[in-house]
Design an enzyme around this catalytic site. Structure first.
Site, short mmCIF file in Angstrom:
data_model
loop_
_atom_site.label_atom_id
_atom_site.label_comp_id
_atom_site.label_asym_id
_atom_site.label_seq_id
_atom_site.Cartn_x
_atom_site.Cartn_y
_atom_site.Cartn_z
N CYS A 142 -52.98 20.83 14.87
CA CYS A 142 -54.28 21.47 15.13
C CYS A 142 -55.14 20.49 15.92
O CYS A 142 -54.60 19.61 16.62
CB CYS A 142 -54.95 21.94 13.84
SG CYS A 142 -55.42 20.60 12.72
N ARG A 163 -56.91 22.71 9.39
CA ARG A 163 -55.83 23.70 9.46
C ARG A 163 -54.43 23.13 9.25
O ARG A 163 -53.67 23.60 8.39
CB ARG A 163 -55.89 24.47 10.79
CG ARG A 163 -57.05 25.42 10.89
CD ARG A 163 -57.31 25.85 12.31
NE ARG A 163 -57.80 24.73 13.12
CZ ARG A 163 -58.12 24.82 14.39
NH1 ARG A 163 -57.98 25.98 15.01
NH2 ARG A 163 -58.58 23.78 15.04
N1 LIG Z 1 -65.28 18.59 15.65
C1 LIG Z 1 -64.77 17.42 15.02
C2 LIG Z 1 -63.30 17.30 15.27
C3 LIG Z 1 -62.55 18.35 14.55
C4 LIG Z 1 -62.26 19.55 15.14
C5 LIG Z 1 -61.59 20.54 14.46
C6 LIG Z 1 -61.21 20.29 13.16
O1 LIG Z 1 -60.49 21.25 12.48
P1 LIG Z 1 -58.89 21.19 12.42
O2 LIG Z 1 -58.50 20.00 11.62
O3 LIG Z 1 -58.49 22.49 11.77
O4 LIG Z 1 -58.37 21.13 13.83
C7 LIG Z 1 -61.47 19.09 12.55
C8 LIG Z 1 -62.16 18.11 13.25
C9 LIG Z 1 -65.50 16.17 15.54
O5 LIG Z 1 -66.21 16.33 16.51
O6 LIG Z 1 -65.31 15.13 14.97
#
Ligand SMILES: N[C@@H](Cc1ccc(OP(=O)(O)O)cc1)C(=O)O
Length: 194
Positions: free
Chosen positions: A8, A14
């Site tokens: 992911c 996820r």
């Molecule tokens: N948005 C987060 C990064 C991130 C994105 C998606 C996320 O969900 P997943 O683990 O499901 O990809 C988790 C973290 C950040 O800027 O640090």
């Protein structure tokens, strides 16, 4: 397919839920000898799993994975099957590791049997033809026909499991349920292949 990698974005929501849930399913189904890992295309090594993801895993009896890991050449090489949460993850992984193209799929498209998708595509095409014919003959197209096409297209063109990052526990639960349904199909597929 004895080494499966879930991918992911951040590897905190996820794919760790997929990893933990899959381990539980493999144990329940008696599918021994299959290893599961997860990684993120934009992950940093060592970030703890999201609190809600941990809660969901705990309540589902899933094992809690290690801290986050960035997608790396060695993990890609390790994997016999790479299942991504979205088509963007798939495209990114293929772009970065073109030699691995044959083993990279979105989770949803991998577990969706070809015949089910083919049946849906055939129905869309038939409905489209019917509608075109009706329009050519100036006959009315029903709301039912229109909405059926929209539903089918949505099902066919959304191979993505949406990101619950920053969402409520309920959003994580529904994301986990979506993943779990795919994993049950995956386990059946793995069993069949044995
Ligand atoms: N948005 C987060 C990064 C991130 C994105 C998606 C996320 O969900 P997943 O683990 O499901 O990809 C988790 C973290 C950040 O800027 O640090």
């Amino acid at each position: 397919m004895n080494r499966i990698l879930f991918v992911c974005t951040g590897n905190t929501c996820r794919s760790p839920m997929a990893e933990g849930l899959m381990r539980k399913i493999l144990a329940d189904e008696g599918l021994a000898g299959i290893e599961v890992r997860s990684a993120g295309v934009a992950a940093q090594d060592g970030t703890p799993i999201s609190e809600h993801a941990a809660t969901v895993l705990k309540s589902n009896g899933g094992t809690r994975p290690q801290r986050s890991a960035a997608l790396s050449p060695s993990t890609v090489e390790w994997a016999e099957l790479i299942l991504t949460m979205t088509s963007a993850h798939k495209r990114y992984t293929i772009q970065r590791f073109p030699d691995a193209v044959d083993k990279i799929h979105t989770l949803k498209e991998y577990v969706e049997s070809d015949s089910a998708a083919a049946t849906k595509i055939a129905e869309v095409e038939r409905l489209m033809t019917d509608i075109q014919l009706k329009q050519a003959l100036a006959k009315p197209v029903t709301d039912e026909e229109r909405s059926r096409i929209v539903t089918l297209q949505r099902e066919l063109s959304t191979p993505d499991i949406a990101d619950p990052f920053g969402g409520s526990l309920q959003q994580y639960e529904s994301c986990a349920a979506e993943i779990h349904a795919c994993l049950i199909k995956l386990a059946a597929k793995l069993k069949e292949a044995r």
